[in-house]
Design a protein around this motif. Structure first.
Motif, PDB file in Angstrom:
ATOM      1  N   UNK A  96      30.686  51.045  35.253  1.00 29.58           N
ATOM      2  CA  UNK A  96      30.667  49.649  35.891  1.00 29.58           C
ATOM      3  C   UNK A  96      30.136  49.254  36.867  1.00 29.58           C
ATOM      4  N   UNK A  97      29.941  50.886  37.805  1.00 29.65           N
ATOM      5  CA  UNK A  97      29.563  50.606  38.739  1.00 29.65           C
ATOM      6  C   UNK A  97      27.547  49.674  39.048  1.00 29.65           C
ATOM      7  N   UNK A  98      27.163  50.898  37.896  1.00 29.54           N
ATOM      8  CA  UNK A  98      25.267  50.383  37.775  1.00 29.54           C
ATOM      9  C   UNK A  98      25.517  48.914  37.117  1.00 29.54           C
ATOM     10  N   UNK A  99      26.478  48.555  35.998  1.00 29.82           N
ATOM     11  CA  UNK A  99      26.769  47.340  36.255  1.00 29.82           C
ATOM     12  C   UNK A  99      26.577  45.841  37.058  1.00 29.82           C
ATOM     13  N   UNK A 100      26.996  46.146  37.864  1.00 29.58           N
ATOM     14  CA  UNK A 100      27.249  45.378  39.447  1.00 29.58           C
ATOM     15  C   UNK A 100      28.239  44.852  39.141  1.00 29.58           C
ATOM     16  N   UNK A 101      29.800  45.633  38.387  1.00 35.21           N
ATOM     17  CA  UNK A 101      30.792  44.540  38.361  1.00 35.21           C
ATOM     18  C   UNK A 101      31.893  45.328  39.368  1.00 35.21           C
ATOM     19  N   UNK A 102      32.274  44.172  39.565  1.00 30.46           N
ATOM     20  CA  UNK A 102      33.555  44.127  41.277  1.00 30.46           C
ATOM     21  C   UNK A 102      34.728  43.853  40.930  1.00 30.46           C
ATOM     22  N   UNK A 103      35.980  44.961  41.060  1.00 31.66           N
ATOM     23  CA  UNK A 103      37.310  44.426  41.136  1.00 31.66           C
ATOM     24  C   UNK A 103      37.748  43.615  41.920  1.00 31.66           C
ATOM     25  N   UNK A 104      38.262  43.062  42.000  1.00 35.24           N
ATOM     26  CA  UNK A 104      39.134  42.501  43.168  1.00 35.24           C
ATOM     27  C   UNK A 104      40.324  41.506  43.131  1.00 35.24           C
TER      28      UNK A 104
ATOM     29  N   UNK B 200      34.358  40.747  38.547  1.00 31.01           N
ATOM     30  CA  UNK B 200      33.692  39.708  38.440  1.00 31.01           C
ATOM     31  C   UNK B 200      32.240  40.764  38.411  1.00 31.01           C
ATOM     32  N   UNK B 201      31.535  39.834  37.335  1.00 30.91           N
ATOM     33  CA  UNK B 201      29.527  39.808  37.608  1.00 30.91           C
ATOM     34  C   UNK B 201      28.992  39.533  38.361  1.00 30.91           C
ATOM     35  N   UNK B 202      28.361  39.360  39.324  1.00 29.40           N
ATOM     36  CA  UNK B 202      28.192  38.128  40.172  1.00 29.40           C
ATOM     37  C   UNK B 202      29.160  37.238  40.409  1.00 29.40           C
ATOM     38  N   UNK B 203      28.826  35.673  40.391  1.00 28.41           N
ATOM     39  CA  UNK B 203      29.979  34.367  39.827  1.00 28.41           C
ATOM     40  C   UNK B 203      30.827  34.790  38.943  1.00 28.41           C
ATOM     41  N   UNK B 204      30.500  35.025  37.768  1.00 27.15           N
ATOM     42  CA  UNK B 204      31.391  35.088  36.690  1.00 27.15           C
ATOM     43  C   UNK B 204      32.548  36.153  36.524  1.00 27.15           C
ATOM     44  N   UNK B 205      33.449  35.820  36.053  1.00 25.47           N
ATOM     45  CA  UNK B 205      34.804  35.908  35.330  1.00 25.47           C
ATOM     46  C   UNK B 205      34.504  37.061  33.978  1.00 25.47           C
ATOM     47  N   UNK B 206      34.685  38.355  34.336  1.00 28.67           N
ATOM     48  CA  UNK B 206      34.476  39.008  32.550  1.00 28.67           C
ATOM     49  C   UNK B 206      35.542  39.653  32.285  1.00 28.67           C
ATOM     50  N   UNK B 207      36.482  39.922  33.019  1.00 30.38           N
ATOM     51  CA  UNK B 207      37.640  40.209  32.820  1.00 30.38           C
ATOM     52  C   UNK B 207      38.734  39.948  33.535  1.00 30.38           C
ATOM     53  N   UNK B 208      39.925  40.414  32.929  1.00 27.48           N
ATOM     54  CA  UNK B 208      40.842  40.640  34.245  1.00 27.48           C
ATOM     55  C   UNK B 208      42.498  41.324  33.179  1.00 27.48           C
ATOM     56  N   UNK B 209      43.532  41.833  34.267  1.00 30.67           N
ATOM     57  CA  UNK B 209      44.980  42.890  34.049  1.00 30.67           C
ATOM     58  C   UNK B 209      45.793  41.761  34.768  1.00 30.67           C
TER      59      UNK B 209
END
Length: 660
Positions: free
Chosen positions: A438-446, A493-502
């Motif tokens: 996930x880190x290599x794909x640029x995924x950030x979770x906030x 988030x992946x860039x400006x796009x939400x790709x998942x949530x919990x």
């Protein structure tokens, strides 16, 4: 409705409706006179005089037994309609109403009037609904009884296939009522009786028909040799014809059907027995009912408050009053599935009422588990429903078994401890690999902002449902804006796009994973990153326990979504068994089937009701610091090791009764 549109036709239709039962009775009596030689009054009197005293007493006794069953039948109908008037008075009123209506005829009108007059607090509409329900369900139960009797004791060769058809139709109707609990006819929506109610109605109807048929059988003169089983089958069929005719007392159709099905019998003796039966089963109860109708105060009493000791202190509260200080955060699911907070004294349950069951979700939110068993059972009985505990802890399952309930292991809950959680070590090797992806794909979770990006989240939820074939419900949450507003949400988030949530249910000392929504094209490890961020957030707020929710754990579990178990296993959780508890195995089967239906075919989402901002923050504990176990006793309880002691105070008992 036609009479409203065509006033000129209303009067003839009304006359026809009133005269049709009498015309039917006259037609059947005429047909009967052409089939048998009618005896003289002297012959009938002689046959009646030959009946022994014991025959009259036995007939009266079985008549009383029959009407006792009919009173119980009324009680089941009261519980189905939730009139709140079930009790001895309502049962006696039901007996009197049936005695009055079956003698006078026009059962729907006379029965409704009698019940309205004899039961204080019952409205005219409720009386009509009650009478209609009793009439329709009794005919359905009678059809089943006739079908079984025709199969088991065929009087003619064609009885068996016809009886088998009736039984098959009854079974199909029962299955339909389970799959589709409501029958919609235009603007009218009718709720089928529960399976438990159907069984009770069938039993009481069987007792009634058997007792009434026995009353006729014991009044047969010695010259007639008719077996008890044969007469019961014939009487059940004749009773159905009599009820359908609406003729006063069923006069005509009852006699014609009996003589048609018993053609080789002595007509004088059989007619004398029928006359004696009408005196005992129709005239005598009707006379008593008329006296009660004239002086109804003998039955009346002001509706008293509930005095059932098992239900003292019972209180129903809306789901939005769900307390923040509760043992199981997952009980927050009642905010959208139609459940409510049910209190039995100091004990609180997250309770969901369905057409078939009253299910307490998870362990009690507060209180002592064993003190909720009897109240829940009585509460469900008042609804004709099956009581059930769903996903309770091992400790509480043991308490249920000791109380005589049956238990079944159904799930395993994955639990982690945020305060000590770390992805170091061999047990988290798979988790570390997923997080690196996930880190290599640029995924950030906030954490989600106070104003949720609902449009993007809803689109993501729709894409997830399309990919997975829809969302399950009832015991699992579904996407709904107000519902999510009561939860803690983390966004990937992946860039400006939400790709998942919990989203997570939150309580004072526990968070519980609820919704997981990941884009079908999301990079590997997105879900793991979201859950890891939630664990970190719980640690920051000093939450001692985070549940990753449960996975199926029974003999067929390996076939049910093994990917979910592998996903949760990456966090090396502690697996805690969860159980289902019911009073008996029959109830367990009903509850299991109902829960399967509700989970896989849930009702439409009910929007959560939000309280005012200040009340909401207080309820969710947003103004309060995280709560840590404050003593060795409380800490042991969270680890499933606390024991109840004799000298605990009522306020301490709920904490000590909490089972992991």
């Amino acid at each position: 409705m036609q009479s409203l549109k065509l006033p000129s036709a209303g009067q003839p239709l009304q006359v026809l409706r009133l005269t049709a039962p009498f015309a039917m009775a006259a037609l059947c009596l005429w047909a009967l006179s052409t089939r048998i030689d009618l005896p003289s009054a002297a012959d009938l009197g002689g046959m009646l005089g030959e009946l022994q005293l014991w025959q009259w007493l036995a007939a009266c006794s079985t008549t009383c037994f029959s009407f006792w069953a009919l009173g119980r039948y009324d009680a089941v109908a009261h519980r189905h309609l939730q009139t709140g008037l079930d009790g001895p008075q309502a049962r006696r009123a039901g007996m009197a109403a049936i005695a009055f209506s079956q003698f006078v005829g026009f059962g729907l009108f006379t029965g409704a009037y009698a019940r309205w007059r004899l039961v204080p607090g019952l409205t005219v509409m409720q009386a009509a609904q009650l009478t209609g329900l009793v009439g329709v369900t009794f005919m359905a139960a009678l059809a089943v009884i006739c079908g079984l009797a025709m199969v088991l004791f065929p009087v003619f060769a064609w009885f068996r296939p016809l009886g088998a058809l009736l039984v098959a139709l009854a079974l199909a109707a029962g299955a339909l009522s389970f799959v589709a609990p409501r029958l919609t006819l235009g603007p009218l929506s009718l709720r089928w009786p529960s399976l438990r109610a159907m069984l009770a109605l069938s039993v009481w109807a069987l007792i009634d028909v058997t007792a009434a048929g026995t009353a006729l059988w014991v009044l047969l003169p010695a010259t007639l040799e008719i077996s008890w089983t044969t007469l019961l089958v014939v009487y059940a069929i004749a009773l159905g014809a009599a009820i359908l005719s609406s003729a006063p007392g069923g006069t005509g159709p009852l006699e014609l059907m009996i003589f048609t099905l018993l053609p080789a019998q002595d007509s004088t003796g059989l007619l004398a027995a029928l006359l004696a039966f009408r005196l005992v089963y129709y005239a005598l109860p009707a006379a008593i009912a008329c006296v009660i109708m004239v002086v109804p105060d003998r039955l009346k009493s002001i509706r008293a408050p509930l005095t059932d000791p098992d239900l003292l202190g019972a209180q129903h509260s809306a789901a939005e009053t769900l307390p923040h200080y509760r043992f199981r955060a997952e009980s927050g699911v009642i905010r959208q599935n139609g459940g409510h907070v049910q209190a039995f004294g100091f004990n609180q349950l997250a309770l969901l009422n369905t057409p078939q069951i009253s299910v307490a979700l998870y362990d009690p939110m507060n209180g002592v588990f064993k003190e909720t068993l009897a109240p829940l059972q009585r509460y469900a009985r008042e609804r004709n429903a099956t009581p059930c505990f769903y996903k309770c802890s091992a400790r509480n399952a043991l308490a249920a078994r000791q109380a005589g309930w049956v238990v079944l292991r159904i799930a395993a809950e994955a639990v982690v401890t945020p305060l000590t959680f770390s992805e170091a070590g061999s047990s988290h090797r798979q988790l570390r690999r997923k997080l690196r992806h996930a880190e290599k794909a640029g995924i950030t979770v906030r954490p989600a902002p106070p104003s949720l990006p609902l449009e993007q989240m809803e689109a993501l939820d729709l894409a997830w449902q399309n990919h997975h074939g829809g969302a399950r419900g009832t015991t699992m949450g579904r996407f709904e804006a107000n519902y999510l507003a009561t939860q803690r949400v983390f966004l990937a988030w992946q860039g400006e796009r939400i790709i998942g949530f919990v989203s997570l249910h939150i309580a004072n000392a526990e968070w519980c994973l609820d919704l997981i929504r990941i884009c079908p094209d999301a990079p590997d490890g997105t879900g793991h990153s979201l859950v890891r961020a939630a664990i970190a957030g719980a640690k920051q707020e000093e939450i001692p326990r985070l549940s990753l929710a449960a996975v199926p754990d029974h003999r067929y579990a390996a076939r049910m979504d093994p990917g979910l178990r592998r996903f949760k296993a990456c966090f090396a959780p502690e697996w805690r068994p969860r159980y289902m508890a019911c009073p008996n195995w029959g109830d367990m089967m009903i509850a299991g089937c109902e829960l399967f239906r509700l989970i896989h075919r849930p009702d439409p989402v009910q929007p959560a009701i939000l309280m005012r901002s200040d009340d909401l923050r207080s309820s969710l504990g947003l103004n309060l610091p995280g709560v840590l176990p404050g003593s060795e006793t409380e800490a042991a309880e969270w680890n499933g090791e606390a024991q109840l002691t004799e000298n605990q105070s009522p306020r301490a008992a709920p904490q000590a009764s909490r089972a992991s």
